[in-house]
Motif scaffolding. Structure first.
Motif, PDB file in Angstrom:
ATOM      1  N   ASP B  64     -31.712  65.805 -79.872  1.00  0.00           N
ATOM      2  CA  ASP B  64     -33.271  65.993 -79.847  1.00  0.00           C
ATOM      3  C   ASP B  64     -33.697  66.307 -81.127  1.00  0.00           C
ATOM      4  OD1 ASP B  64     -33.048  67.943 -76.465  1.00  0.00           O
ATOM      5  OD2 ASP B  64     -33.358  65.766 -76.812  1.00  0.00           O
ATOM      6  N   HIS B 150     -31.888  71.233 -73.887  1.00  0.00           N
ATOM      7  CA  HIS B 150     -33.077  70.519 -74.145  1.00  0.00           C
ATOM      8  C   HIS B 150     -34.146  71.670 -74.124  1.00  0.00           C
ATOM      9  CE1 HIS B 150     -32.137  66.454 -73.708  1.00  0.00           C
ATOM     10  NE2 HIS B 150     -31.603  66.551 -72.432  1.00  0.00           N
ATOM     11  N   THR B 151     -34.126  72.632 -73.329  1.00  0.00           N
ATOM     12  CA  THR B 151     -35.063  73.897 -73.378  1.00  0.00           C
ATOM     13  C   THR B 151     -35.084  74.529 -74.586  1.00  0.00           C
ATOM     14  OG1 THR B 151     -34.644  74.143 -71.023  1.00  0.00           O
ATOM     15  CG2 THR B 151     -35.934  75.481 -71.831  1.00  0.00           C
ATOM     16  N   ASP B 154     -36.860  72.457 -77.270  1.00  0.00           N
ATOM     17  CA  ASP B 154     -38.279  72.428 -77.170  1.00  0.00           C
ATOM     18  C   ASP B 154     -38.695  73.945 -77.815  1.00  0.00           C
ATOM     19  OD1 ASP B 154     -38.466  71.396 -73.489  1.00  0.00           O
ATOM     20  OD2 ASP B 154     -38.489  70.378 -75.764  1.00  0.00           O
ATOM     21  N   LYS B 164     -44.781  72.974 -78.681  1.00  0.00           N
ATOM     22  CA  LYS B 164     -43.557  73.179 -77.747  1.00  0.00           C
ATOM     23  C   LYS B 164     -42.997  71.408 -77.743  1.00  0.00           C
ATOM     24  CE  LYS B 164     -42.218  73.963 -73.207  1.00  0.00           C
ATOM     25  NZ  LYS B 164     -42.622  74.437 -71.661  1.00  0.00           N
ATOM     26  N   GLY B 165     -41.624  71.363 -77.828  1.00  0.00           N
ATOM     27  CA  GLY B 165     -41.044  69.789 -77.676  1.00  0.00           C
ATOM     28  C   GLY B 165     -41.093  69.466 -76.206  1.00  0.00           C
ATOM     29  N   PRO B 166     -40.954  68.173 -76.124  1.00  0.00           N
ATOM     30  CA  PRO B 166     -40.958  67.600 -74.911  1.00  0.00           C
ATOM     31  C   PRO B 166     -39.592  67.121 -74.339  1.00  0.00           C
ATOM     32  CG  PRO B 166     -40.726  65.933 -76.538  1.00  0.00           C
ATOM     33  CD  PRO B 166     -40.916  67.203 -77.141  1.00  0.00           C
ATOM     34  N   SER B 168     -37.631  68.657 -72.373  1.00  0.00           N
ATOM     35  CA  SER B 168     -37.308  68.944 -71.043  1.00  0.00           C
ATOM     36  C   SER B 168     -37.946  67.978 -70.191  1.00  0.00           C
ATOM     37  CB  SER B 168     -37.551  70.492 -70.582  1.00  0.00           C
ATOM     38  OG  SER B 168     -37.179  71.239 -71.680  1.00  0.00           O
ATOM     39  N   ASP B 387     -46.387  66.315 -75.983  1.00  0.00           N
ATOM     40  CA  ASP B 387     -47.030  67.049 -77.144  1.00  0.00           C
ATOM     41  C   ASP B 387     -47.343  66.034 -78.475  1.00  0.00           C
ATOM     42  OD1 ASP B 387     -43.682  67.168 -78.843  1.00  0.00           O
ATOM     43  OD2 ASP B 387     -44.652  65.574 -77.761  1.00  0.00           O
ATOM     44  N   TYR B 431     -45.191  68.481 -69.605  1.00  0.00           N
ATOM     45  CA  TYR B 431     -44.390  69.333 -69.504  1.00  0.00           C
ATOM     46  C   TYR B 431     -43.620  69.793 -67.944  1.00  0.00           C
ATOM     47  CZ  TYR B 431     -45.702  70.200 -74.408  1.00  0.00           C
ATOM     48  OH  TYR B 431     -45.937  69.874 -75.814  1.00  0.00           O
TER      49      TYR B 431
END
Lengths: 272, 432, 188
Positions: B64, B150-151, B154, B164-166, B168, B387, B431
């Motif tokens: 990621d 993954h969270t 993010d 925030k990342g994507p 998840s 995002d 999200y």
């Protein structure tokens, strides 16, 4: 005016002031002499030294040591930065060495010299005579090391002297502005701070950001005052500048005198 | 007096010569490094060691954060003793070690499995300022290690970029692995694919609802291309539009209350707005040409679509209220599959050049067109991450169709769908 | 050519009808003999069941005992309707296409009970959605032309499969040319 030529010439001649001929002659002489004097063919002048050629890399990152390659220049050692790079090598090299020694390995890494190993591998069974022998050898090595240290210190001093000489000569300056004293420091400080600045374009919403800082370095190259003149408005950008400046507390070389710098940070080179 | 004047003159000249060494101006117009050196350490056991969990967390974070483009990873082989210490707060971390390695950010963490639960502590530290940038504790099941990682990825993105990342979220797609084209769902890194439909016909072109966990798609289950809706977790399916002709390209409006769709019930494919119950609310286009492929603006006021009204397929934009149509693309002979980014700044689309399709982006006002993909194969159906930093698309090369991800500037291309089938028509959820 | 095929079909039809009649007669004969023994009765019943099983399955080939002659005839007829091809991104009928459709129209007009679906297809290049719409335009153009040649409207329905069902997956210009088509299938 249809006067014959001879008559007109005589007329002109008679119109002259008494000292006119002399003035004319003098004027011509001066007009002739000045250029001759200027070009210097008449008098002896020592052959002018050709200014040294500096190779300036405008495409890649500013070089840490623009003096590299010059006969009187010497490689400057920056303690904080360059140590990071040769680091993985001693670790990799020391790995094939006896595995059951993780702790001395870590210590070895700190010194860039992997060679002077912890001298005695104490063997379990050893006679007194052999032990004395070993002790003597240890002493010898210790003396040797001290000698080397002194030598290294002397060399360092010599380098410093050389640096001083090298620093006083002009260095390739990208913008081509400033007087001779200003060029050397500005270029060096710019290269140094740029090297410390880490920022990814993916952290930013746009590349149109600019901030300005005021930095004052003392003559030893220590940062004694820093202040934000104007921020960019973007937290990631401004934080990255603060980090870069925090890493630039010590330039690692002397400036001729305490200097104040006004540093403008932007991303113009990244915009295409 | 004369002497005094001379002295004054001398003093003045001295003064000027000194003050000429005043503020030196420097301009630095790019950082020395355009990646942040990150030391990603393995998470350490806080109880019994379960190396598979640590390995999974590490693999997910590496993938990621590598996709993010923000970081360069410091070689693990060079890590010193602090990498083996738990260090969950800034006072417990030996930052000098990390500074020595040239790292500017460090990720450390620990995990514990007790009573059937997995507890993960994750930290992101700033080496230069010696402080914690973000920290989280996650509690879940042992099999949710990937999801937890993954969270946290993010969260790292939020901390480093402000968004925030994507990682998840989910990607829906069509695959013919069973021999028929069915609807599938997978995670952003291609893991855990599950089949959602069993129509045994042809399923096409899914789209996520922005409000619920639902998908709309087209299926030939009843012998005609009809529009269906399926609830992902409950599994309930409903046929929303089965009008005569085409019911294709369904796209939810950003507020989830309407669906833009192409219907050809009047013997010509036109864009309509349907309610979520399938009733027609409004007709958007009225032209004898083909009008397909709607994509909503994030404000919900405009829809980009493909039309061949001027001869060749190009991308147009219609205003939902005034029904005014403006042309977006002018170059190329075949422009299709538009996708409006969630932040409204760009529209991605595919253009055919020299017989194959590549992905471009353009500003909604028609300026600043950029080509993102190069090389052989057909790249189509770009869709944006929530995002707006990444794009998912389908690549058709050498007779195989696969799904790829890339950053919004065209770098970082990587395949996420597994080999062994034709996978296409990706859609990126919001999200999750 | 058309006349010969029609007569052939007619003969076929007659033969099949006779065959099926024959089968039915057999069953009837077995029934009358049944009173002699129970075994005979069971056999005939089983035979009947077999026949009915065969009747339920639509069979495209000529299977022994197939009574659904109309279905078979229909299938054969439909197979006679030749495909037509289109240029890239076009739904306009070429001259060759029009000639083929003229021939197809004659078959259709002669068999008004035959309900046919006109399928529109495209090659795999381009947007799937756009190709679905293009395929539909091809199907509709084909139908309209046939109608203009006298085929009744309700005999034809249209559907588009876009690029989803290619004939040739080769990915070459030849393959693509084969996929840009309109074809005819039986309406079920």
């Amino acid at each position: 005016m249809n006067l014959p030529k001879k008559q007109s010439w005589r007329r002109l001649h008679s119109r002259f002031e008494p000292g006119f001929k002399r003035m004319l002659l003098l004027s011509v002489a001066i007009h002739f002499l000045v250029p001759v004097l200027y070009t210097g063919v008449l008098y002896f002048s020592p052959p002018r030294e050709k200014p040294p050629v500096y190779r300036v890399n405008l495409v890649n990152k500013p070089v840490k040591n623009p003096q590299a390659g010059r006969p009187e220049a010497s490689p400057k050692k920056k303690k904080t930065v360059t140590k990071a790079k040769p680091k993985p090598k001693p670790v990799v090299k020391s790995k094939p060495k006896p595995a059951p020694k993780p702790k001395p390995e870590a210590k070895k890494v700190v010194k860039p010299k992997p060679k002077p190993e912890p001298v005695a591998k104490p063997e379990p069974t050893i006679s007194k005579a052999q032990e004395q022998d070993f002790q003597q050898k240890i002493e010898a090595m210790r003396r040797e090391k001290e000698r080397e240290d002194r030598l290294a210190a002397l060399r360092a001093e010599l380098e410093k002297e050389r640096e001083k000489i090298a620093a006083e000569t002009p260095v390739g300056e990208v913008t081509g502005k400033g007087d001779e004293e200003g060029i050397a420091y500005a270029s060096f400080v710019k290269a140094f701070i740029t090297e410390q600045w880490r920022l990814s374009k993916y952290q930013l919403p746009s590349l149109n950001l600019e901030a300005e800082w005021k930095l004052i370095y003392n003559a030893e190259g220590q940062l004694i005052h820093k202040k934000v003149v104007s921020g960019s408005g973007n937290k990631m950008f401004d934080d990255s500048l603060l980090r870069a400046i925090m890493k630039s507390q010590n330039l690692g070389r002397e400036l001729e005198e305490q200097t104040e710098f006004e540093v403008t940070f932007n991303l113009r080179e990244m915009q295409n | 007096m004369i002497i005094g004047r001379k002295v004054l003159l001398l003093l003045l000249t001295l003064l000027f010569s000194v003050s000429s060494a005043g503020a030196v101006k420097i301009e630095i117009s790019a950082p020395g490094e355009q990646e942040i050196p990150l030391a990603l350490t393995s998470f350490l056991p806080m109880g019994t060691a379960q190396p598979e969990i640590a390995a999974e967390i590490n693999a997910v974070l590496q993938a990621d954060l590598g996709l993010s483009g923000l970081f360069s990873l410091v070689d693990r082989a060079s890590f010193l003793s602090d990498a083996d210490k738990l260090g969950l707060s800034s006072v417990l971390v030996d930052f000098s070690q990390w500074k020595l390695l040239g790292a500017e950010a460090v990720i450390k963490g620990g995990y514990r499995v007790e009573g059937g639960r997995l507890i993960v502590e994750a930290r992101l530290f700033d080496v230069i300022s010696r402080r914690m940038l973000t920290g989280r504790r996650y509690i879940g099941k042992p099999e949710e290690a990937r999801r937890i990682a993954h969270t946290f990825a993010d969260q790292v993105m939020l901390s480093m970029t402000g968004t925030k990342g994507p990682f998840s979220s989910r990607i829906a797609y069509i695959s013919n692995r069973t021999g028929k084209k069915e609807l599938y769902l997978m995670e952003v890194d291609g893991h855990a694919p599950i089949r959602l439909t069993n129509h045994r016909g042809i399923v096409l072109n899914p789209d996520f609802s922005p409000v619920g966990k639902e998908l709309i798609f087209t299926s030939y289950k009843k012998g005609n291309p009809d529009l269906y809706r399926k609830e992902i977790y409950a599994g309930r399916e409903a046929r929303l539009s089965h009008r005569q002709g085409l019911n294709i390209g369904g796209r939810y409006s950003p507020d989830g209350r309407e669906i833009a769709v192409t219907l050809s019930k009047d013997k010509n494919s036109e864009l309509y707005l349907l309610g979520t119950d399938g009733t027609i609310h409004k007709r958007l286009t009225n032209h004898w040409g083909i009008d397909v492929d709607p994509s909503w603006s994030p404000a919900g006021d405009k829809v980009a679509f493909v039309s061949d009204r001027r001869g060749n397929p190009h991308v147009y934009i219609v205003d939902v209220d005034s029904l005014e149509v403006k042309r977006l693309t002018f170059d190329g002979k075949y422009n299709a599959t538009p996708a409006w980014s969630p932040n409204g700044e760009r529209i991605a689309f595919a253009r055919m050049e020299n017989g194959s399709f590549d992905i471009y982006t353009i500003k909604p006002d028609g300026s600043d067109e950029r080509r993102l993909t190069f090389g052989s194969g057909n790249k189509e159906h770009p869709r944006w991450s929530p995002d707006s930093r990444f794009l998912v698309y389908s690549l058709d090369r050498d007779g195989e169709k696969a799904i790829y991800l890339m950053r919004a500037d065209g770098t970082g291309n990587r395949r996420i769908s597994a080999a062994g089938g034709d996978d296409s028509h990706p859609a990126w959820s919001g999200y999750w | 050519m058309q006349k010969i095929t029609l007569t052939r079909l007619f003969i076929l039809l007659v033969l099949v009808t006779l065959l099926s009649a024959g089968c039915a007669k057999k069953a009837a004969m077995d029934d009358t003999q049944a009173t002699d023994g129970t075994q005979a009765v069971e056999e005939t019943q089983m035979q009947e069941q077999e026949i009915s099983a065969v009747e339920e399955q639509p069979v495209s080939d000529m299977a022994a005992g197939d009574t659904n002659a109309a279905m078979m005839e229909a299938e054969t007829l439909v197979r006679k309707l030749t495909r037509i091809y289109f240029d890239f991104d076009q739904y306009v009928l070429t001259k060759t296409a029009q000639d083929t459709l003229y021939a197809n129209a004659q078959i259709l007009k002669a068999a008004p009970a035959l309900k046919v679906v006109v399928e529109g297809h495209c090659d795999e290049r381009g947007s799937d959605e756009y190709n679905l719409a293009l395929g539909e335009k091809r199907a509709i153009a084909t139908k309209n032309y046939l109608v203009s040649l006298g085929v009744p409207m309700d005999q034809l329905s249209t559907i588009s499969y876009g690029e989803e069902v290619p004939l040739d997956m080769g990915g070459s210009e030849d393959a693509w040319a084969k996929n840009r088509r309109a074809e005819f299938t039986l309406q079920r």
